[in-house]
Design a protein around this motif. Structure first.
Motif, PDB file in Angstrom:
ATOM      1  N   GLN A  13     -16.465 -26.127   0.602  1.00  0.00           N
ATOM      2  CA  GLN A  13     -17.275 -26.308   1.799  1.00  0.00           C
ATOM      3  C   GLN A  13     -16.818 -27.542   2.574  1.00  0.00           C
ATOM      4  OE1 GLN A  13     -21.389 -26.431   0.597  1.00  0.00           O
ATOM      5  NE2 GLN A  13     -21.531 -24.200   0.469  1.00  0.00           N
ATOM      6  N   GLY A  16     -16.298 -31.301   1.309  1.00  0.00           N
ATOM      7  CA  GLY A  16     -15.983 -31.276  -0.107  1.00  0.00           C
ATOM      8  C   GLY A  16     -14.612 -31.852  -0.418  1.00  0.00           C
ATOM      9  N   VAL A 122     -11.277 -24.155   3.705  1.00  0.00           N
ATOM     10  CA  VAL A 122     -12.469 -24.972   3.907  1.00  0.00           C
ATOM     11  C   VAL A 122     -13.413 -24.200   4.830  1.00  0.00           C
ATOM     12  CG1 VAL A 122     -13.367 -27.208   4.598  1.00  0.00           C
ATOM     13  CG2 VAL A 122     -11.030 -27.025   3.693  1.00  0.00           C
ATOM     14  N   SER A 123     -14.512 -23.770   4.265  1.00  0.00           N
ATOM     15  CA  SER A 123     -15.425 -22.927   5.027  1.00  0.00           C
ATOM     16  C   SER A 123     -16.802 -22.970   4.400  1.00  0.00           C
ATOM     17  CB  SER A 123     -14.915 -21.488   5.050  1.00  0.00           C
ATOM     18  OG  SER A 123     -15.847 -20.629   5.682  1.00  0.00           O
ATOM     19  N   SER A 124     -17.811 -22.847   5.245  1.00  0.00           N
ATOM     20  CA  SER A 124     -19.183 -22.772   4.747  1.00  0.00           C
ATOM     21  C   SER A 124     -19.601 -21.315   4.566  1.00  0.00           C
ATOM     22  CB  SER A 124     -20.130 -23.483   5.708  1.00  0.00           C
ATOM     23  OG  SER A 124     -20.000 -22.957   7.019  1.00  0.00           O
TER      24      SER A 124
END
Length: 124
Positions: A13, A16, A122-124
């Motif tokens: 996320q 992070g 990198v992703s929510s």
């Protein structure tokens, strides 16, 4: 024949952290200058950092300064890329590369051996 193997990528996320590893087989990594590169979809490969074997100094790309740190564990013949405060813009395949030259550069053509890459998302 020198072989580099990266690991440690994954999905994280925003905000992070991840630590990438680059293990060398067939040669002593301590005697090589090392760089980390990344390539995002549809973009050119770009250098993140380069570490000279002459003095173990490291230069970082401006966009990762203060967030990414390179370190070596010579006993394990491994170089690490610690990535903190990750952003979606950091999403890419990450590569380590080495050269016998004692000075490192941010030019991909400078490097003789490359790992296979590890995906960082990198992703929510």
């Amino acid at each position: 024949q020198l072989q580099l193997v990266e690991s440690g990528g994954g999905l994280v996320q925003p905000g992070g952290s991840l630590r990438l590893s680059c293990v060398a087989f067939g040669a002593t990594l301590e005697t090589y200058s090392i760089a980390w590169f990344r390539q995002a979809p549809g973009k050119e490969r770009e250098a993140i950092s380069c570490t000279s074997s002459a003095d173990d100094s490291t230069n970082y790309r401006d966009s990762v300064k203060g967030r990414f740190t390179v370190s070596r564990d010579n006993a394990k013949n491994t170089v690490y890329l610690q990535m903190n405060s990750l952003e979606p813009e950091d999403t890419a395949v990450y590569y380590c590369a080495v050269t016998k030259a004692t000075l490192a550069t941010m030019d991909s053509a400078w490097y003789d051996y490359w790992g296979q890459g590890t995906q960082v998302t990198v992703s929510s």
